[in-house]
Design a protein around this motif. Sequence first.
Motif, PDB file in Angstrom:
ATOM      1  N   ILE A  97     -47.228 -63.841 -62.325  1.00  0.00           N
ATOM      2  CA  ILE A  97     -46.460 -65.069 -62.531  1.00  0.00           C
ATOM      3  C   ILE A  97     -46.606 -65.993 -61.326  1.00  0.00           C
ATOM      4  CG2 ILE A  97     -44.103 -65.947 -62.729  1.00  0.00           C
ATOM      5  CD1 ILE A  97     -43.526 -63.345 -64.382  1.00  0.00           C
ATOM      6  N   ALA A  98     -46.546 -65.431 -60.126  1.00  0.00           N
ATOM      7  CA  ALA A  98     -46.716 -66.247 -58.923  1.00  0.00           C
ATOM      8  C   ALA A  98     -48.110 -66.860 -58.867  1.00  0.00           C
ATOM      9  CB  ALA A  98     -46.457 -65.387 -57.683  1.00  0.00           C
ATOM     10  N   ALA A  99     -49.119 -66.089 -59.285  1.00  0.00           N
ATOM     11  CA  ALA A  99     -50.492 -66.608 -59.295  1.00  0.00           C
ATOM     12  C   ALA A  99     -50.635 -67.741 -60.297  1.00  0.00           C
ATOM     13  CB  ALA A  99     -51.466 -65.480 -59.611  1.00  0.00           C
ATOM     14  N   SER A 122     -43.570 -68.771 -64.863  1.00  0.00           N
ATOM     15  CA  SER A 122     -44.220 -69.367 -63.690  1.00  0.00           C
ATOM     16  C   SER A 122     -43.745 -70.790 -63.422  1.00  0.00           C
ATOM     17  CB  SER A 122     -45.739 -69.378 -63.886  1.00  0.00           C
ATOM     18  OG  SER A 122     -46.129 -70.422 -64.788  1.00  0.00           O
ATOM     19  N   GLY A 123     -43.055 -71.381 -64.387  1.00  0.00           N
ATOM     20  CA  GLY A 123     -42.625 -72.762 -64.250  1.00  0.00           C
ATOM     21  C   GLY A 123     -43.621 -73.774 -64.752  1.00  0.00           C
ATOM     22  N   ARG A 124     -44.800 -73.306 -65.148  1.00  0.00           N
ATOM     23  CA  ARG A 124     -45.840 -74.260 -65.540  1.00  0.00           C
ATOM     24  C   ARG A 124     -45.555 -74.908 -66.901  1.00  0.00           C
ATOM     25  NH1 ARG A 124     -52.362 -73.853 -64.545  1.00  0.00           N
ATOM     26  NH2 ARG A 124     -52.892 -75.768 -65.662  1.00  0.00           N
ATOM     27  N   LEU A 125     -44.634 -74.340 -67.668  1.00  0.00           N
ATOM     28  CA  LEU A 125     -44.261 -74.943 -68.946  1.00  0.00           C
ATOM     29  C   LEU A 125     -43.032 -75.851 -68.843  1.00  0.00           C
ATOM     30  CD1 LEU A 125     -44.759 -72.141 -71.645  1.00  0.00           C
ATOM     31  CD2 LEU A 125     -46.046 -74.263 -71.370  1.00  0.00           C
ATOM     32  N   PHE A 140     -36.843 -67.265 -77.010  1.00  0.00           N
ATOM     33  CA  PHE A 140     -37.687 -67.853 -75.957  1.00  0.00           C
ATOM     34  C   PHE A 140     -37.042 -69.121 -75.415  1.00  0.00           C
ATOM     35  CE2 PHE A 140     -41.239 -70.650 -74.692  1.00  0.00           C
ATOM     36  CZ  PHE A 140     -41.846 -69.856 -73.732  1.00  0.00           C
ATOM     37  N   GLN A 141     -36.537 -69.970 -76.320  1.00  0.00           N
ATOM     38  CA  GLN A 141     -35.903 -71.211 -75.900  1.00  0.00           C
ATOM     39  C   GLN A 141     -34.650 -70.947 -75.076  1.00  0.00           C
ATOM     40  OE1 GLN A 141     -36.531 -75.133 -76.820  1.00  0.00           O
ATOM     41  NE2 GLN A 141     -35.913 -74.357 -74.819  1.00  0.00           N
ATOM     42  N   ALA A 142     -33.873 -69.944 -75.484  1.00  0.00           N
ATOM     43  CA  ALA A 142     -32.663 -69.614 -74.742  1.00  0.00           C
ATOM     44  C   ALA A 142     -32.991 -69.127 -73.332  1.00  0.00           C
ATOM     45  CB  ALA A 142     -31.859 -68.551 -75.488  1.00  0.00           C
ATOM     46  N   ARG A 143     -34.072 -68.386 -73.208  1.00  0.00           N
ATOM     47  CA  ARG A 143     -34.451 -67.856 -71.892  1.00  0.00           C
ATOM     48  C   ARG A 143     -35.056 -68.938 -71.003  1.00  0.00           C
ATOM     49  NH1 ARG A 143     -35.773 -62.406 -70.191  1.00  0.00           N
ATOM     50  NH2 ARG A 143     -37.084 -62.433 -68.323  1.00  0.00           N
ATOM     51  N   TYR A 144     -35.761 -69.889 -71.626  1.00  0.00           N
ATOM     52  CA  TYR A 144     -36.423 -70.956 -70.871  1.00  0.00           C
ATOM     53  C   TYR A 144     -36.018 -72.319 -71.433  1.00  0.00           C
ATOM     54  CZ  TYR A 144     -39.174 -66.972 -69.340  1.00  0.00           C
ATOM     55  OH  TYR A 144     -39.560 -65.767 -68.828  1.00  0.00           O
ATOM     56  N   PRO A 145     -34.784 -72.741 -71.181  1.00  0.00           N
ATOM     57  CA  PRO A 145     -34.299 -73.993 -71.768  1.00  0.00           C
ATOM     58  C   PRO A 145     -35.034 -75.229 -71.278  1.00  0.00           C
ATOM     59  CG  PRO A 145     -32.743 -73.146 -70.133  1.00  0.00           C
ATOM     60  CD  PRO A 145     -33.762 -72.070 -70.355  1.00  0.00           C
ATOM     61  N   GLN A 146     -35.747 -75.115 -70.183  1.00  0.00           N
ATOM     62  CA  GLN A 146     -36.475 -76.259 -69.647  1.00  0.00           C
ATOM     63  C   GLN A 146     -37.779 -76.528 -70.398  1.00  0.00           C
ATOM     64  OE1 GLN A 146     -36.053 -73.306 -68.396  1.00  0.00           O
ATOM     65  NE2 GLN A 146     -37.652 -72.674 -66.947  1.00  0.00           N
ATOM     66  N   VAL A 147     -38.168 -75.605 -71.281  1.00  0.00           N
ATOM     67  CA  VAL A 147     -39.386 -75.765 -72.083  1.00  0.00           C
ATOM     68  C   VAL A 147     -39.033 -76.451 -73.398  1.00  0.00           C
ATOM     69  CG1 VAL A 147     -41.299 -74.563 -73.217  1.00  0.00           C
ATOM     70  CG2 VAL A 147     -40.371 -73.691 -71.052  1.00  0.00           C
ATOM     71  N   ARG A 148     -39.871 -77.379 -73.839  1.00  0.00           N
ATOM     72  CA  ARG A 148     -39.649 -78.062 -75.114  1.00  0.00           C
ATOM     73  C   ARG A 148     -40.329 -77.247 -76.222  1.00  0.00           C
ATOM     74  NH1 ARG A 148     -42.155 -82.469 -75.746  1.00  0.00           N
ATOM     75  NH2 ARG A 148     -43.426 -82.573 -73.850  1.00  0.00           N
ATOM     76  N   VAL A 149     -39.600 -76.270 -76.743  1.00  0.00           N
ATOM     77  CA  VAL A 149     -40.163 -75.374 -77.748  1.00  0.00           C
ATOM     78  C   VAL A 149     -40.262 -76.094 -79.089  1.00  0.00           C
ATOM     79  CG1 VAL A 149     -39.881 -73.199 -78.979  1.00  0.00           C
ATOM     80  CG2 VAL A 149     -39.224 -73.365 -76.568  1.00  0.00           C
ATOM     81  N   GLN A 150     -41.444 -76.061 -79.678  1.00  0.00           N
ATOM     82  CA  GLN A 150     -41.704 -76.687 -80.976  1.00  0.00           C
ATOM     83  C   GLN A 150     -42.195 -75.589 -81.921  1.00  0.00           C
ATOM     84  OE1 GLN A 150     -44.427 -79.925 -80.129  1.00  0.00           O
ATOM     85  NE2 GLN A 150     -42.860 -81.103 -79.054  1.00  0.00           N
TER      86      GLN A 150
END
Length: 324
Positions: A97-99, A122-125, A140-150
Motif C-alpha cells: 500500500i505504501a509503495a 493507498s489514498g490514490r483513489l 467498500f464505500q463505507a470503508r473509503y468514503p472519500q472514494v466516489r464509488v460508481q
Amino acid sequence: MDIAAPQDHRVGVLICRQHSLASYGLVLDAFRMANQLGVAHRFHLVRISQDGQPVAHPDGDLRVDAGLEALSGVDVVLIPSLWLNGPEAVAEQSQTIAALARLDSRILVATLCTGAYLLAASGRLDGKAATTHWMLANGFQARYPQVRVQASHNLTHEAEVVCSGGSLAAVDVCLYVVQLLAGRDVARNLARLLVTDLSHGPQTWYTPPHGWRRHNDDGIHQVEAFIAEHHAQPLSLEQLAQRLHTSVRTLQRRFLAATGMTPIQYQQAVRIDRSKDLLESSRLPIEAVAECVGYQDRVAFGRVFKKVTGLSPAAYRQQQGVGA
C-alpha cells in the motif's frame, strides 16, 4: 523492407495470498494471448510480491519475478481481485500500500473487482471515481468514503486509475488496458481471440435491481413485496406509510437505510426488471411492454430504461437475441 521493432509494454501484476487465482490467471492469460497477435506490441509480465518472495497462496505457492522495487519500472500495474478478502489484504499488505502511494502518478494502475481495496488504502483513489463488484460496493464505500464509488459502472477511468466491477469486467479491464497501451485494433483482435466483446456493458445488466440487499427490517420487507406486486400502479407514499403505521418521512428514512433506494427508485427498478423479462420472453411491442410495467409514455419508458441498462429497449431486445 525493415520490420519495425515491437513496442514493449511492461505490465506489473501484484500478487498476495488473498488474490483470486481465477482473476490472477485471467490477467496472465489475456496479456500472454495478446503477444500472439503479431510483433507490433509485446507485453512483458512482471509478477510482483510485497517481499519479492513466492506467495504462499492457499491453493499453492505462486512464483514471482520481483519485489515492490519493480513497480517503478512498469507501464501499468494490475491488481487482481481479492474477492471477499479486501480488508484482510489491506491489513497484511502495508508495504504494498505504501509503495502504491509513492508510485509515480503517471503510471497507470488498474484494479480488478476488489483489488480496489489495496489502491483505496493507498489514498490514490481519494476523490476519484471507482467501481468494484456491485454486491460489495456498499461496504467498500463505507470503508473509503472519500472514494466516489460508481457501482453501476463496469469500468471507471480517471487520472491514470482504472477500476472494474465483477467477473466479466475482469476481461473488460484487461482489454481496456491493452487498448490504452496498444490501440483499439489490438484490443479488438484480442477480444476476438478471447471469444468475447470489447465491453460487456454496465454492471446494471447483471445486478439484481431490487431485493438483493440483505436487511432485517421486516416492515420494509412487506413494503418491498407490496411495491413488487403493484409496481405498475401509481405509488402513494402515504399509503405505504400507513401500512407501517408511521409517517412518510420515517418510511423514507427506513426504506433508504434498508435497501439503499427510495421507494420511488425501488418501484422504478422493479418496473425495469419486469420490462427486461418481457423484452426477453415475448414479442410484445415496446409500447405494450411499457404499459404493462406502468409507463403510459413509450418515450419516458425508453429514457428510464436506457439510463438503467445503457441500452434502448429495442437494442436490449436485440442484444438478447429476440426478434422485434
